[in-house]
Design a protein around this motif. Structure first.
Motif, mmCIF file in Angstrom:
data_model
loop_
_atom_site.group_PDB
_atom_site.id
_atom_site.type_symbol
_atom_site.label_atom_id
_atom_site.label_comp_id
_atom_site.label_asym_id
_atom_site.label_seq_id
_atom_site.Cartn_x
_atom_site.Cartn_y
_atom_site.Cartn_z
ATOM 1 N N ILE A 103 33.243 6.562 -16.408
ATOM 2 C CA ILE A 103 32.540 7.197 -15.305
ATOM 3 C C ILE A 103 31.207 7.770 -15.762
ATOM 4 C CG2 ILE A 103 34.669 7.791 -14.093
ATOM 5 C CD1 ILE A 103 34.307 10.668 -15.118
ATOM 6 N N ASN A 104 30.918 7.720 -17.051
ATOM 7 C CA ASN A 104 29.737 8.384 -17.580
ATOM 8 C C ASN A 104 28.692 7.445 -18.147
ATOM 9 O OD1 ASN A 104 30.708 11.056 -17.121
ATOM 10 N ND2 ASN A 104 32.069 10.810 -18.861
ATOM 11 N N THR A 105 28.898 6.137 -18.045
ATOM 12 C CA THR A 105 27.985 5.222 -18.721
ATOM 13 C C THR A 105 26.585 5.272 -18.147
ATOM 14 O OG1 THR A 105 28.756 3.466 -17.258
ATOM 15 C CG2 THR A 105 29.799 3.632 -19.413
ATOM 16 N N THR A 106 26.431 5.681 -16.905
ATOM 17 C CA THR A 106 25.103 5.670 -16.317
ATOM 18 C C THR A 106 24.548 7.079 -16.091
ATOM 19 O OG1 THR A 106 26.120 5.425 -14.134
ATOM 20 C CG2 THR A 106 25.362 3.435 -15.228
ATOM 21 N N THR A 107 25.145 8.058 -16.724
ATOM 22 C CA THR A 107 24.550 9.382 -16.760
ATOM 23 C C THR A 107 23.840 9.520 -18.093
ATOM 24 O OG1 THR A 107 26.253 10.352 -15.344
ATOM 25 C CG2 THR A 107 24.973 11.868 -16.711
ATOM 26 N N PRO A 108 22.523 9.612 -18.097
ATOM 27 C CA PRO A 108 21.799 9.608 -19.376
ATOM 28 C C PRO A 108 22.053 10.865 -20.182
ATOM 29 C CG PRO A 108 20.302 10.109 -17.577
ATOM 30 C CD PRO A 108 21.620 9.738 -16.946
ATOM 31 N N LEU A 152 13.261 -1.066 -10.360
ATOM 32 C CA LEU A 152 14.701 -1.322 -10.500
ATOM 33 C C LEU A 152 15.130 -2.521 -9.661
ATOM 34 C CD1 LEU A 152 16.479 2.176 -10.406
ATOM 35 C CD2 LEU A 152 16.030 0.730 -12.391
ATOM 36 N N VAL A 153 14.638 -2.578 -8.435
ATOM 37 C CA VAL A 153 14.998 -3.695 -7.548
ATOM 38 C C VAL A 153 14.529 -5.011 -8.148
ATOM 39 C CG1 VAL A 153 14.617 -4.712 -5.274
ATOM 40 C CG2 VAL A 153 15.021 -2.249 -5.477
ATOM 41 N N TYR A 175 20.113 3.570 -4.782
ATOM 42 C CA TYR A 175 21.359 2.807 -4.743
ATOM 43 C C TYR A 175 21.383 1.839 -3.567
ATOM 44 C CZ TYR A 175 26.310 1.765 -4.100
ATOM 45 O OH TYR A 175 27.504 1.120 -3.908
ATOM 46 N N SER A 176 21.004 2.321 -2.400
ATOM 47 C CA SER A 176 21.011 1.463 -1.219
ATOM 48 C C SER A 176 19.988 0.346 -1.346
ATOM 49 C CB SER A 176 20.729 2.290 0.034
ATOM 50 O OG SER A 176 21.749 3.245 0.247
ATOM 51 N N ALA A 234 20.207 8.229 -7.887
ATOM 52 C CA ALA A 234 19.878 7.474 -9.108
ATOM 53 C C ALA A 234 21.106 7.125 -9.951
ATOM 54 C CB ALA A 234 18.852 8.243 -9.936
ATOM 55 N N PRO A 235 22.046 8.057 -10.209
ATOM 56 C CA PRO A 235 23.198 7.665 -11.038
ATOM 57 C C PRO A 235 23.987 6.505 -10.433
ATOM 58 C CG PRO A 235 23.088 10.048 -10.819
ATOM 59 C CD PRO A 235 22.103 9.485 -9.845
ATOM 60 N N GLU A 236 24.131 6.501 -9.121
ATOM 61 C CA GLU A 236 24.831 5.396 -8.468
ATOM 62 C C GLU A 236 24.047 4.093 -8.635
ATOM 63 O OE1 GLU A 236 25.912 9.195 -6.218
ATOM 64 O OE2 GLU A 236 24.158 8.336 -7.195
ATOM 65 N N ALA A 237 22.724 4.189 -8.574
ATOM 66 C CA ALA A 237 21.892 2.997 -8.782
ATOM 67 C C ALA A 237 22.004 2.496 -10.214
ATOM 68 C CB ALA A 237 20.435 3.315 -8.449
ATOM 69 N N TRP A 238 22.076 3.433 -11.167
ATOM 70 C CA TRP A 238 22.157 3.035 -12.578
ATOM 71 C C TRP A 238 23.477 2.355 -12.910
ATOM 72 C CZ3 TRP A 238 20.209 8.548 -14.022
ATOM 73 C CH2 TRP A 238 18.815 8.600 -13.853
#
Length: 483
Positions: free
Chosen positions: A133-138, A410-411, A450-451, A165-169
């Motif tokens: 659950i933490n891989t995309t929290t820098p 990112l997109v 994220y969206s 942003a975390p959901e997007a990452w």
């Protein structure tokens, strides 16, 4: 290519001497001889599997496979033969599902799956993937200050009034999309930016020669159009702050993170130390970004006089497939009735950005316009990089704009086949609707990273206008050059 297809090409399939087999063919386990495992066809299959499985030890556990045997086919001898060939032992088993975790030593995980993925005695064999659950929290220590990326109420604002942003990452953290920062320059030595600086691949630094024949000598990081030299270092702080929001290096254990963890920042300085500059220098900066292949530019500046030359430069960038993300301005102005440039040019490649605060309200200083300003993004009390290796807060549509530029990168990182128009359309179609922007912006909403990544490419949005600037920058010279 299946494993069976591979083995069918051999007329003489041998059995490994170390494997016991039953007398009846229905109980035999075909174990590939060593020469079959070394064949180009087998290695190609292993390579194909490896590319889809990810990195051993990071995306899946080394030396482990999850196995479910076919109880209607697998005999004791077959199971023993499989485990012997893999030098495997059962580490753990489920209680009721018949699924086992095998530790293997005889070959790699990809080789094991390539060999036995089609074996009728095995229902399935797969990697033991690693989830987190933490891989995309820098791990950047100042990350919690970045409410615009992840608002937990840490500033007293409204939780989730952010760009997700975390959901997007979870989907994309970025790659080498080139973002031109047309501003006061960039501190290219900043420890949170130096690894994400664009460098000119056709130029040899310091040799005094225009190696790539683009008209600029030793343009390693970009160009300083304000002083007409090859050192676009930031002597104001504005451009470095903007660059950090776009692409401060993420997960490096230092300072902050940008919306993109690894975009390439092209430093294009046309604003001097006072924060002001000429339209012609801006035109040259846009031309350079287009000529050198930037995917998009961030433009956190504005003037209030129309320039055909400036419009032509932005249109040329659009014809080259480049997005132009621009700040709407900081005068609480209706850009529909009093256009602010460059954001208000009616060009398809422009995205015009308003500012929002940590309660999802339009920032009081932000310009707006129901047909001329596209969307909002976090721009009040934004924490980011400043020259000299430091960090600080700034407010303005100048700070909102790089959030949008970062999401655009990112997109594009996630789908490089998209056109500039498709990236723009997706960003505008996937905003979070907020009441404070309804009726005073084109989209009526605030940016959602994220969206933007998960939404399908929508129908084209009617072309609009765009705008911006920052209260931290002295605009007096703009008045002088536009009268």
């Amino acid at each position: 290519m299946s494993v069976n297809d591979l083995f069918d090409k051999s007329d003489n399939i041998e059995l490994n001497d170390s494997v016991d087999i039953e007398d009846e063919s229905t109980d035999q386990v075909a174990v590939a001889p060593k020469r079959e495992m070394e064949s180009p066809e087998f290695q190609a299959l292993v390579q194909e599997l490896s590319s889809t499985m990810g990195v051993e030890g990071i995306t899946y556990a080394p030396n482990e496979v999850i196995v479910k045997l076919n109880p209607s086919i697998a005999s004791t001898n077959q199971i023993n033969a499989l485990q012997t060939s893999l030098d495997a032992k059962v580490k753990e088993s489920t209680q009721t599902m018949g699924i086992q975790l095998w530790e293997i030593q005889g070959m790699s995980v990809a080789e094991a799956i390539a060999l036995y993925g089609d074996d009728p005695a095995i229902e399935y064999i797969e990697p033991n993937y690693i989830g987190s659950i933490n891989t995309t929290t820098p791990n950047d220590p100042e990350y919690n200050r970045l409410w615009g990326l992840n608002n937990t109420g840490q500033t007293g604002g409204t939780p989730d009034a952010d760009i997700d942003a975390p959901e997007a990452w979870d989907i994309e953290t970025g790659n080498n999309v080139v973002v031109g920062v047309i501003d006061t320059g960039v501190d290219y030595n900043h420890p949170d930016l130096n690894d994400n600086m664009w460098t000119n691949p056709g130029e040899i630094a310091g040799n005094g020669i225009d190696d790539d024949n683009n008209g600029y000598v030793d343009d390693v990081y970009g160009w300083d159009f304000a002083n007409d030299d090859n050192d676009p270092f930031d002597d104001n702080s504005h451009g470095t702050h903007v660059a950090g929001t776009i692409a401060a290096e993420g997960n490096n254990g230092i300072g902050v993170t940008g919306v993109s963890w690894s975009a390439d920042i092209m430093a294009l300085k046309f604003l001097g130390s006072s924060g002001s500059g000429s339209y012609f220098d801006a035109i040259q900066a846009i031309e350079y970004a287009t000529m050198m292949g930037a995917d998009l530019t961030n433009n956190s500046w504005r003037g209030y006089s129309f320039s055909q030359g400036l419009r032509d430069a932005i249109a040329m960038a659009g014809n080259a497939g480049q997005l132009f993300v621009a700040a709407s301005g900081n005068e609480n102005n209706n850009n529909d009735t009093r256009p602010a440039y460059p954001a208000s040019y009616n060009l398809d490649n422009i995205i015009s950005v308003a500012s929002t605060d940590d309660d999802d309200r339009r920032s009081g200083f932000s310009n707006f316009g129901s047909t001329s300003v596209d969307l909002g993004a976090p721009g009040s009390s934004v924490y980011s990089t400043i020259p000299g290796g430091g960090y600080g807060f700034k407010s303005g549509t100048s700070m909102a704009t790089p959030h949008v530029a970062g999401v655009a990168s990112l997109v594009w990182s996630d789908d490089p086949t998209l056109t500039a128009q498709q990236v723009k359309d997706r960003i505008l179609a996937t905003v979070d609707p907020i009441s404070d922007l309804q009726g005073i912006t084109v989209s009526g909403g605030r940016l959602n990273a994220y969206s933007a990544l998960t939404g399908s490419t929508p129908p084209p949005v009617v072309p609009v206008i765009f705008d911006d600037f920052d209260p931290d920058v002295d605009n007096s010279q703009w008045s002088n050059i536009t009268k």
